[in-house]
Write a protein that holds these residues in place. Structure first.
Motif, mmCIF file in Angstrom:
data_model
loop_
_atom_site.group_PDB
_atom_site.id
_atom_site.type_symbol
_atom_site.label_atom_id
_atom_site.label_comp_id
_atom_site.label_asym_id
_atom_site.label_seq_id
_atom_site.Cartn_x
_atom_site.Cartn_y
_atom_site.Cartn_z
ATOM 1 N N LEU A 177 0.832 -1.196 0.000
ATOM 2 C CA LEU A 177 0.000 0.000 0.000
ATOM 3 C C LEU A 177 0.869 1.250 0.000
ATOM 4 O O LEU A 177 1.946 1.276 0.612
ATOM 5 N N PRO A 178 0.406 2.298 -0.679
ATOM 6 C CA PRO A 178 1.174 3.550 -0.665
ATOM 7 C C PRO A 178 1.122 4.203 0.707
ATOM 8 O O PRO A 178 0.187 4.002 1.478
ATOM 9 N N GLU A 179 2.129 4.962 0.995
ATOM 10 C CA GLU A 179 2.206 5.628 2.288
ATOM 11 C C GLU A 179 1.796 7.086 2.157
ATOM 12 O O GLU A 179 1.925 7.684 1.100
ATOM 13 N N SER A 180 1.298 7.632 3.258
ATOM 14 C CA SER A 180 0.897 9.030 3.281
ATOM 15 C C SER A 180 1.421 9.667 4.548
ATOM 16 O O SER A 180 1.433 9.046 5.615
ATOM 17 N N GLN A 181 1.850 10.918 4.426
ATOM 18 C CA GLN A 181 2.363 11.608 5.602
ATOM 19 C C GLN A 181 1.275 12.385 6.331
ATOM 20 O O GLN A 181 1.382 12.650 7.506
ATOM 21 N N SER A 182 0.224 12.765 5.637
ATOM 22 C CA SER A 182 -0.838 13.529 6.293
ATOM 23 C C SER A 182 -2.105 12.682 6.349
ATOM 24 O O SER A 182 -2.457 12.005 5.408
ATOM 25 N N GLN A 183 -2.762 12.723 7.490
ATOM 26 C CA GLN A 183 -4.011 11.999 7.665
ATOM 27 C C GLN A 183 -5.171 12.967 7.839
ATOM 28 O O GLN A 183 -6.229 12.599 8.319
ATOM 29 N N VAL A 184 -4.987 14.207 7.444
ATOM 30 C CA VAL A 184 -5.994 15.237 7.635
ATOM 31 C C VAL A 184 -7.225 14.964 6.787
ATOM 32 O O VAL A 184 -8.345 15.126 7.238
ATOM 33 N N ALA A 185 -7.043 14.515 5.563
ATOM 34 C CA ALA A 185 -8.176 14.305 4.673
ATOM 35 C C ALA A 185 -9.106 13.224 5.192
ATOM 36 O O ALA A 185 -10.315 13.339 5.094
ATOM 37 N N ALA A 186 -8.563 12.191 5.794
ATOM 38 C CA ALA A 186 -9.406 11.110 6.300
ATOM 39 C C ALA A 186 -10.142 11.528 7.564
ATOM 40 O O ALA A 186 -11.261 11.115 7.809
ATOM 41 N N GLU A 187 -9.521 12.355 8.379
ATOM 42 C CA GLU A 187 -10.158 12.748 9.632
ATOM 43 C C GLU A 187 -11.113 13.922 9.457
ATOM 44 O O GLU A 187 -11.991 14.127 10.274
ATOM 45 N N ASP A 188 -10.915 14.734 8.413
ATOM 46 C CA ASP A 188 -11.772 15.890 8.187
ATOM 47 C C ASP A 188 -13.206 15.498 7.850
ATOM 48 O O ASP A 188 -14.145 16.163 8.251
ATOM 49 N N GLN A 189 -13.354 14.437 7.092
ATOM 50 C CA GLN A 189 -14.683 14.077 6.626
ATOM 51 C C GLN A 189 -15.381 13.196 7.655
ATOM 52 O O GLN A 189 -15.123 12.005 7.747
ATOM 53 N N LYS A 190 -16.242 13.814 8.386
ATOM 54 C CA LYS A 190 -17.046 13.080 9.356
ATOM 55 C C LYS A 190 -18.209 12.449 8.604
ATOM 56 O O LYS A 190 -18.891 13.116 7.823
ATOM 57 N N PRO A 191 -18.459 11.150 8.797
ATOM 58 C CA PRO A 191 -19.521 10.508 8.010
ATOM 59 C C PRO A 191 -20.915 10.972 8.420
ATOM 60 O O PRO A 191 -21.158 11.380 9.547
ATOM 61 N N ILE A 192 -21.819 10.894 7.475
ATOM 62 C CA ILE A 192 -23.233 11.165 7.727
ATOM 63 C C ILE A 192 -23.871 9.844 8.120
ATOM 64 O O ILE A 192 -23.781 8.871 7.373
ATOM 65 N N GLU A 193 -24.490 9.795 9.273
ATOM 66 C CA GLU A 193 -25.108 8.563 9.743
ATOM 67 C C GLU A 193 -26.602 8.584 9.487
ATOM 68 O O GLU A 193 -27.301 9.516 9.894
ATOM 69 N N ILE A 194 -27.086 7.558 8.802
ATOM 70 C CA ILE A 194 -28.534 7.365 8.615
ATOM 71 C C ILE A 194 -28.921 6.183 9.488
ATOM 72 O O ILE A 194 -28.469 5.063 9.261
ATOM 73 N N LEU A 195 -29.737 6.419 10.479
ATOM 74 C CA LEU A 195 -30.206 5.372 11.384
ATOM 75 C C LEU A 195 -31.640 5.003 11.028
ATOM 76 O O LEU A 195 -32.470 5.887 10.792
ATOM 77 N N ILE A 196 -31.915 3.703 11.007
ATOM 78 C CA ILE A 196 -33.269 3.207 10.730
ATOM 79 C C ILE A 196 -33.678 2.323 11.900
ATOM 80 O O ILE A 196 -33.000 1.349 12.212
#
Length: 139
Positions: free
Chosen positions: A45-64
């Motif tokens: 797997l490729p390596e990344s130095q910044s993890q900001v993009a993954a942590e910035d996007q908070k998921p939208i939760e749809i509860l049923i």
């Protein structure tokens, strides 16, 4: 008085039909069995130095829930139809269609509720959708 001795015949078990049946079963299982070859890829797997993009996007939760009522990020929707769900999704996402969506539903929820939620997400154009499950409990 003189008694006749009874003759004892030799008892033989003919196993030829048994061998025939075993060979037929063996041939049957060999013909009907499918063999699959599973290949595993070795990837680095490729390596990344910044993890900001993954942590910035908070998921939208749809509860049923089990009655088919929707909740978006913890806020219950008044109506349980596709139009109100699409409107709420559009407001929460603020037009960002790359936000991940997490669909969590009760095990007893109607199948139609899942279909409506997935349809609303697809009509709006979201591309990252996941459905939450839990591991089976070993009892």
């Amino acid at each position: 008085m003189r008694f006749r001795r009874s003759r004892h015949d030799d008892v033989n078990v003919n196993i030829t039909p048994l061998i025939d049946v075993v060979f037929l079963l063996l041939i049957f299982f060999m013909v009907t069995t499918t063999f699959t070859r599973e290949t595993q890829l070795q990837i680095d797997l490729p390596e990344s130095q910044s993890q900001v993009a993954a942590e910035d996007q908070k998921p939208i939760e749809i509860l049923i829930d089990r009655t088919g009522t929707y909740a978006l990020n913890g806020q219950v929707l008044i109506k349980s139809d596709i139009e109100s769900l699409k409107q709420a999704l559009a407001e929460v996402s603020t037009g960002n269609l790359t936000k991940p969506i997490v669909l969590t539903g009760d095990a007893e929820a109607p199948h139609q509720a899942f279909v409506i939620a997935l349809d609303a997400v697809a009509q709006l154009g979201f591309v990252k959708v996941s459905i939450t499950t839990q591991a089976e409990s070993s009892e």
